[in-house]
Design a protein around this motif. Structure first.
Motif, short mmCIF file in Angstrom:
data_model
loop_
_atom_site.label_atom_id
_atom_site.label_comp_id
_atom_site.label_asym_id
_atom_site.label_seq_id
_atom_site.Cartn_x
_atom_site.Cartn_y
_atom_site.Cartn_z
N PHE A 280 1.07 -1.08 -0.08
CA PHE A 280 -0.30 0.31 -0.04
C PHE A 280 1.24 1.24 -0.03
O PHE A 280 0.86 2.14 -0.89
CB PHE A 280 -0.88 -0.20 1.33
N VAL A 281 1.94 1.12 0.83
CA VAL A 281 2.42 2.14 1.01
C VAL A 281 3.45 2.88 -0.24
O VAL A 281 3.17 3.99 -1.39
CB VAL A 281 3.70 2.19 2.20
N LEU A 282 3.79 1.57 -1.24
CA LEU A 282 4.47 1.80 -2.54
C LEU A 282 3.78 1.83 -3.09
O LEU A 282 4.07 2.62 -4.23
CB LEU A 282 5.37 0.43 -2.48
N GLY A 283 2.65 1.97 -3.01
CA GLY A 283 1.92 1.58 -4.52
C GLY A 283 1.52 3.53 -4.60
O GLY A 283 1.00 4.33 -5.30
N ILE A 284 1.15 3.74 -3.19
CA ILE A 284 0.41 5.63 -3.14
C ILE A 284 2.12 6.19 -2.66
O ILE A 284 2.08 7.22 -3.58
CB ILE A 284 0.32 5.67 -1.95
N GLY A 345 7.44 10.05 6.48
CA GLY A 345 7.39 10.72 5.08
C GLY A 345 6.29 10.65 3.72
O GLY A 345 6.20 11.82 3.29
N MET A 346 5.24 10.28 4.60
CA MET A 346 4.05 10.78 3.67
C MET A 346 3.53 12.29 4.27
O MET A 346 2.91 12.87 3.22
CB MET A 346 2.86 10.23 4.68
N ILE A 347 3.86 12.66 5.81
CA ILE A 347 3.82 14.44 5.99
C ILE A 347 4.23 15.24 5.03
O ILE A 347 4.13 15.66 4.36
CB ILE A 347 3.81 14.18 7.13
N ALA A 441 -3.02 15.46 -4.68
CA ALA A 441 -1.80 14.81 -4.70
C ALA A 441 -1.43 14.51 -3.01
O ALA A 441 -0.92 14.09 -2.52
CB ALA A 441 -1.10 14.87 -5.03
N ALA A 442 -1.30 16.26 -2.59
CA ALA A 442 -1.23 16.08 -1.38
C ALA A 442 -2.68 16.28 -0.67
O ALA A 442 -2.50 15.07 0.72
CB ALA A 442 -1.70 17.94 -1.25
N ILE A 443 -3.79 15.96 -0.67
CA ILE A 443 -4.80 15.63 0.11
C ILE A 443 -4.82 13.81 -0.04
O ILE A 443 -4.83 13.32 1.00
CB ILE A 443 -5.98 15.90 -0.34
N GLY A 444 -4.54 12.85 -1.20
CA GLY A 444 -4.43 11.56 -1.21
C GLY A 444 -3.37 11.04 -0.25
O GLY A 444 -2.89 10.51 0.59
N ALA A 445 -1.59 12.13 -0.07
CA ALA A 445 -0.71 11.67 0.85
C ALA A 445 -1.49 11.56 2.27
O ALA A 445 -0.87 11.37 2.81
CB ALA A 445 0.61 12.44 0.55
N LEU A 446 -2.18 13.02 2.40
CA LEU A 446 -2.72 13.06 3.95
C LEU A 446 -3.61 12.25 3.93
O LEU A 446 -3.12 12.03 5.29
CB LEU A 446 -3.07 14.27 4.04
N VAL A 447 -4.53 11.53 3.43
CA VAL A 447 -5.29 10.45 3.88
C VAL A 447 -4.04 9.22 3.60
O VAL A 447 -4.90 8.36 4.30
CB VAL A 447 -6.40 9.99 2.80
N ALA A 448 -3.23 8.62 2.97
CA ALA A 448 -2.23 7.43 3.66
C ALA A 448 -1.46 7.59 4.26
O ALA A 448 -1.49 6.44 4.87
CB ALA A 448 -1.49 7.99 2.04
#
Length: 472
Positions: A280-284, A345-347, A441-448
């Motif tokens: 999941f992390v790699l896909g995001i 990393g996500m943040i 993309a930024a919102i997707g990163a925060l949700v992830a």
């Protein structure tokens, strides 16, 4: 006389393991580079070959769909027949596809060459990663995975830089031709240093070709639906029909894996928490990385008005930041744990992508993407270290294939989604579409971030480092 590879669980038994890593890493670098090296050359291809926006998206997606969709088949082949012949075959097919794409004079020939590249990459990437996992153990494996991730993440960034240099010089066909001599050198080197890794005991005896066709078809239709959504709308009947067929094929794939004698993969492998959270992390991470490369190259060239050479140079700090993030994570993952490092990393990635969404200039976009790339580079190491924690030796190939599958599927989803969101800007309508796509993309990163924090297993008191765990 060929030196035998290390036995499972031993460290440092094969003296040429670091040279083997260098050659395999170069091959992986080339495969990942080809995801983004074409991005900066897309405007030239559009003019020379009269390509539509949909066709332009498929110049990227045809490679990543074939790459990702057939990855499980490549990984299982490595388990069944040994990694060495699959590495060689995949590399040769990739070189042939690169030559065909470079010689293309029509869009259909170009896409055929890209598909051939993807087929070769699908064999080469998981089998190469399987070799790395088997050659290294303990702390050396963490360092090796850090190098592998840095080469992969850096390859995507360097691809844009190299694409700019080549497009401004000999022209777009050479973004493909360059693979031929590099691939030949790697092939000759591997013939001399790659150890004989026999098929793992306990591996199944047949390939599930039908399963591979199902998952590849489902992925291709899903990407096609995402691609046309920007043209005709997300709720248009045609979009929904293709999404629906993709879902049906995925469900059929799941049923087939449970009923056939020799499935492509054991679905319970994806059900393991470390494997699921890792892929999941790699896909995001890959979706975010490829999305910003696609957006960045069109923003710099189409809106800001820079040529391919300057655009490529603007991606140099992004490449360095990605590789730096992977190297930092390789050193810190053992101390901080994958969960904490993944959240960081996500943040960092989300904050970086938010900058061009709010304030889009050449300077702020470059700084924002570079900062985001630092976090995205960390995620590649987190994903590999998490997903490969506790797989049995006979599952090394398929686990590597699963991880690499989500890498390429993430790339396909990322480019298709942001292409649809930014369709107005891509058609010359200002920068509002670019801003909306960066914001998405930024919102997707925060949700992830929230999902990954819950999904990635936490470290237990007295836990053995990931790379030292042996599956019972």
């Amino acid at each position: 006389m060929t030196t035998s590879p290390p036995a499972e669980g031993t460290v440092g038994a094969y003296p040429k393991r670091w040279l083997a890593l260098a050659l395999l890493g170069t091959a992986q670098f080339m495969l990942i580079l080809d995801v983004t090296v074409v991005a900066i050359a897309l405007p030239q291809m559009e003019v020379d070959l009269a390509l539509s926006r949909e066709a332009l998206t498929w110049v990227v997606a045809a490679y990543t769909v074939a790459f990702g969709g057939l990855m499980l088949l490549g990984g299982r082949s490595a388990d069944l027949f040994g990694a060495k012949p699959i590495v060689y075959t995949g590399l040769l097919v990739f070189i042939a596809g690169s030559l065909a794409a470079g010689l293309a004079e029509t869009g259909s020939v170009l896409l055929t060459g890209r598909v051939a590249q993807g087929v070769g990459a699908a064999m080469l990437s998981p089998s190469a990663l399987s070799v790395v996992v088997r050659l290294f153990d303990g702390d050396e494996r963490n360092r090796a995975l850090g190098i592998w991730s840095a080469l992969g993440g850096g390859g995507a960034s360097v691809g844009v830089l190299l694409g700019g240099l080549i497009s401004a010089g000999p022209g777009w066909p050479w973004v493909f031709f360059v693979n031929v001599p590099v691939g030949a050198v790697v092939f000759i080197g591997l013939l001399r240093v790659l150890p004989a890794l026999p098929p793992q005991p306990g591996a199944r005896t047949r390939l599930d070709v039908f399963g591979a066709v199902l998952v590849t078809g489902a992925t291709g239709l899903a990407i096609y639906a995402l691609t046309i959504a920007g043209e005709i709308g997300w709720t248009a009947p045609r979009t929904l029909i293709f999404f629906g067929i993709a879902v049906v094929l995925y469900l059929l794939f799941g049923w087939w894996q449970k009923t056939t004698r020799s499935p492509l993969m054991n679905l319970s492998l994806l059900g393991r928490r470390p494997v699921f959270s890792g892929v999941f992390v790699l896909g995001i991470a890959t979706a975010l990385m490829v999305a910003v490369f696609f957006l960045g190259t069109f923003y710099f060239q189409q809106f800001a008005g820079y040529g391919p050479l300057i655009t490529g140079l603007l991606f140099l700090p992004i490449a360095l930041a990605t590789m730096a993030g992977a190297q930092i994570a390789g050193r810190l993952v053992g101390r901080l744990g994958a969960r904490r490092l993944g959240a960081i990393g996500m943040i960092v990635g989300a904050v970086g992508l938010l900058i061009p969404a709010v304030w889009a200039t050449t300077t702020t976009t470059t700084i924002g993407i570079s900062f985001g790339a630092l976090g995205i580079g960390m995620l590649f190491v987190v994903a590999s270290a998490t997903a490969l924690v506790n797989v049995a030796p006979e599952e090394a190939g398929i686990a590597s294939g699963l991880l690499s599958t989500f890498h390429e599927v993430g790339a396909s989803v990322g480019v298709a989604t942001v292409s649809s969101i930014a369709v107005v800007s891509l058609a010359g309508g200002g920068d509002e579409g670019f801003k909306q796509a960066f914001l998405a993309a930024a919102i997707g990163a925060l949700v992830a971030t929230a999902i990954a924090t819950i999904a990635i297993p936490g470290r237990q008191h007295g836990e053995t480092p990931a790379s030292d765990i042996t599956t019972p």
